[in-house]
Design a protein around this motif. Structure first.
Motif, mmCIF file in Angstrom:
data_model
loop_
_atom_site.group_PDB
_atom_site.id
_atom_site.type_symbol
_atom_site.label_atom_id
_atom_site.label_comp_id
_atom_site.label_asym_id
_atom_site.label_seq_id
_atom_site.Cartn_x
_atom_site.Cartn_y
_atom_site.Cartn_z
ATOM 1 N N PRO A 168 0.770 -1.215 -0.057
ATOM 2 C CA PRO A 168 0.049 -0.092 -0.213
ATOM 3 C C PRO A 168 0.829 1.375 0.245
ATOM 4 O O PRO A 168 1.779 1.349 0.588
ATOM 5 C CB PRO A 168 -0.834 -0.161 1.228
ATOM 6 N N ASP A 225 0.393 5.590 0.158
ATOM 7 C CA ASP A 225 -0.336 6.843 0.511
ATOM 8 C C ASP A 225 -0.264 7.752 -0.645
ATOM 9 O O ASP A 225 -1.268 8.351 -1.147
ATOM 10 C CB ASP A 225 -0.310 7.166 1.874
ATOM 11 N N ASP A 264 3.200 2.235 3.126
ATOM 12 C CA ASP A 264 2.916 1.184 4.266
ATOM 13 C C ASP A 264 4.345 0.630 4.645
ATOM 14 O O ASP A 264 4.527 0.618 6.048
ATOM 15 C CB ASP A 264 2.163 0.147 3.897
#
Length: 266
Positions: free
Chosen positions: A133, A135, A224
């Motif tokens: 992941p 952001d 992440d």
């Protein structure tokens, strides 16, 4: 031995051709293409083994085709190379973003598109972070105004950088918009987008800064797996202030990696 052809003998193509002429093991320069054949022959006159100057479609006779030409003729170089199942190494990476159908063509013919790191840094870390992941990924670019003159975005919005006395943000948006508005300046944005989270989510800010003497790119990643920021200050080439000297060296390192028994990095 893998054969190499280069489209363009400018600030990137000519230094790359000179390096390949020095007998790099596993690589042989077999052809070049350029807009002005007479000027091209003059540029190649001191070579140990001057390659022939050929038409753009003929470049695809080589195993590896390096595109180092104006983005306006990207299709004339990329499409024949991919149709022939070759390895395409594009420098005009921004021209690739609106032509993602070329990936399907490469898949169908067994060709490959290998994007060098170019004037940026840390794309291996970005690629690794993007396996999980992410952001956000942002790119902030600072260039002297003379390195931005003529960019389509500036022309369209009637932005005049003449006599600029202090740093000024001239663009904020995503990588797709940046690549279209500054095709000769931010191929780094396209490369970053392809390595990470795509051209829509990758954010770009471009500064015109009369105080800088180098092309400065800062990448910030919030993911992440890691949070990191990286800055590179590239020395512009004398021939073209839009292009950093490290770009041609990056392409050369990319080519070496294709034939070397040892490859370092993701």
């Amino acid at each position: 031995m893998r054969t190499v052809a280069i489209a363009g003998l400018g600030a990137i193509g000519l230094p790359l051709a000179r390096a390949l002429d020095q007998r790099i093991e596993g690589l042989k320069l077999v052809a070049v293409a350029c807009r002005d054949a007479a000027k091209g022959r003059a540029s190649l006159s001191g070579f140990i083994d001057p390659p022939p100057i050929v038409s753009l479609p003929e470049l695809s006779d080589a195993d590896i085709v390096v595109e180092a030409a104006p983005a306006a003729i990207f299709d004339k170089i990329a499409t024949p190379a991919l149709e022939a199942g070759r390895v395409l190494v594009p420098i005009s990476v921004g021209a690739l973003l609106p032509r993602m159908h070329l990936l399907k063509l490469a898949q169908a013919t067994g060709a490959r598109i290998i994007v060098p790191t170019g004037a940026l840094l840390g794309l291996d870390a970005v690629r690794a972070a993007a396996e999980g992941p992410v952001d956000s990924i942002t790119l902030e670019t600072r260039k002297h105004p003379r390195g931005l003159v003529g960019a389509p975005y500036l022309v369209k919005h009637d932005i005049d950088l003449t006599g600029l006395a202090r740093p000024e943000v001239v663009f904020e948006g995503n990588a797709m918009e940046a690549a279209a508005g500054f095709p000769a300046n931010v191929n780094v944005a396209a490369a970053l987008a392809l390595a990470g989270i795509g051209p829509v989510r990758t954010r770009v800010r471009i500064w015109a800064d009369p105080a800088v003497t180098r092309n400065i790119h800062t990448v910030t990643v919030e993911a992440d797996a890691a949070r990191f920021s990286m800055t590179i200050e590239n020395v512009p080439t004398p021939e073209n202030p839009r292009t950093g000297k490290i770009t041609a060296l990056s392409v050369l390192a990319c080519l070496r990696g294709m034939v070397s028994p040892l490859k370092v990095g993701t």
